[in-house]
Scaffold this active site. Structure first.
Site, PDB file in Angstrom:
ATOM      1  N   GLN A  52      -4.147 -39.920  -6.121  1.00  0.00           N
ATOM      2  CA  GLN A  52      -2.690 -39.936  -6.205  1.00  0.00           C
ATOM      3  C   GLN A  52      -2.131 -38.512  -6.210  1.00  0.00           C
ATOM      4  O   GLN A  52      -1.131 -38.224  -5.547  1.00  0.00           O
ATOM      5  CB  GLN A  52      -2.260 -40.682  -7.463  1.00  0.00           C
ATOM      6  CG  GLN A  52      -0.772 -40.612  -7.760  1.00  0.00           C
ATOM      7  CD  GLN A  52      -0.407 -41.368  -9.019  1.00  0.00           C
ATOM      8  OE1 GLN A  52      -0.321 -42.581  -9.009  1.00  0.00           O
ATOM      9  NE2 GLN A  52      -0.206 -40.643 -10.111  1.00  0.00           N
ATOM     10  N   HIS A  94      -0.844 -38.202 -21.688  1.00  0.00           N
ATOM     11  CA  HIS A  94       0.540 -37.894 -21.304  1.00  0.00           C
ATOM     12  C   HIS A  94       1.078 -36.696 -22.101  1.00  0.00           C
ATOM     13  O   HIS A  94       1.733 -35.806 -21.546  1.00  0.00           O
ATOM     14  CB  HIS A  94       1.457 -39.088 -21.572  1.00  0.00           C
ATOM     15  CG  HIS A  94       1.167 -40.295 -20.738  1.00  0.00           C
ATOM     16  ND1 HIS A  94       0.739 -41.477 -21.284  1.00  0.00           N
ATOM     17  CD2 HIS A  94       1.253 -40.494 -19.400  1.00  0.00           C
ATOM     18  CE1 HIS A  94       0.584 -42.365 -20.308  1.00  0.00           C
ATOM     19  NE2 HIS A  94       0.881 -41.804 -19.162  1.00  0.00           N
TER      20      HIS A  94
END
Length: 282
Positions: free
Chosen positions: A155, A37
């Site tokens: 995704q 992240h």
């Protein structure tokens, strides 16, 4: 660092920043932040004046209630980690009520078949949930650019399709997979693995690397059979699927085409935790 938990307040703040010609990046997350992240956040900071990091465990993209309940959460640690990166980060931490109200359900999308294979085959409704929350965040933040990791490559392609079909004025940027020292793709779910399994999970990435080396000379069927055989011999892991597919359309490879980019996709259970990974083959 600014922290918001209501959409209207965030939108008002960001509009003032846009009026001052400041560019905005968006990094959507479900929290339990790790270096994967943070790599997205750092790239976003390099390319934008401000970065919004959303932290929201989205209930509509979980097909199993147990998986939603067990998803790791550590908001205090997440905010501390973001604060160490930059003061130009805006944390958006909405509640489920703020996002969905009392009607917690996803919209329905047409993804031209991108959602029918691999993850879509095994996780009913998952991508409608993803599309719903990402569209809402894109419309709320109105970023110049939004950043997603390639670990969830299917995704990523679906989000690109959704943003284009909805004519959302935002550039969708895919970022390379960050890996742990032994090769396991970084994921919040890794925290649920035992120490031994986490180390042994290098087997997943090693399998993908071997598949890539075989790709030049062997058929997709032969490679798939070899992968399945390898997992059958390894009692720590249960293979859900292995698929070689066209990177753009995500359709399974039947016969290799020279002008097509292919990628190997894999989903595996370990310690009851579902892990996914992928690797470009050519």
């Amino acid at each position: 660092m600014h922290i918001f938990d209501h959409k209207k307040e965030l939108m008002f703040f960001l509009q003032k920043e846009r009026n001052n010609n400041r560019t905005i990046g968006l990094v959507p997350t479900m929290g339990a932040l790790h270096e994967g992240h943070i790599s997205l956040v750092k790239k976003a900071l390099l390319e934008n004046d401000l970065v919004v990091v959303s932290i929201f465990v989205n209930p509509t993209q979980f097909d199993k209630k147990d998986d939603l309940e067990k998803y790791p959460r550590n908001l205090e640690r997440d905010l501390k980690l973001l604060g160490l990166v930059s003061e130009n980060i805006i944390a958006f931490i909405p509640s489920v009520d703020e996002i969905y109200g009392k009607d917690i359900k996803s919209k329905t999308y047409e993804f031209d078949g991108l959602d029918k294979v691999m993850e879509g085959e095994f996780r009913a409704g998952h991508f409608d949930g993803v599309g719903t929350i990402v569209e809402l965040f894109l419309r709320t933040v109105l970023p110049n650019r939004a950043y997603f990791g390639e670990k969830d490559f299917q995704q990523l392609q679906i989000i690109r399709k959704m943003a284009a079909s909805k004519k959302l004025p935002c550039k969708i940027i895919g970022c390379p997979i960050e890996r742990e020292p032994h090769g396991l793709a970084m994921s919040s779910r890794n925290e649920r693995l035992s120490k031994t399994t986490r180390e042994e999970a290098s087997f997943i990435y090693e399998t993908l690397q071997s598949a890539k080396s075989k790709f030049g000379t062997e058929s997709a069927k032969n490679i798939t059979d070899w992968v399945k055989d390898g997992f059958e011999k390894n009692p720590l892991f249960e293979l859900e699927y292995f698929q070689i597919a066209d990177e753009d359309t995500l359709t399974p490879m039947l016969k290799k085409q020279n002008d097509t980019k292919y990628r190997a996709f894999i989903a595996v259970y370990a310690d009851g935790v579902r892990l996914i990974d992928n690797l470009r083959l050519n």
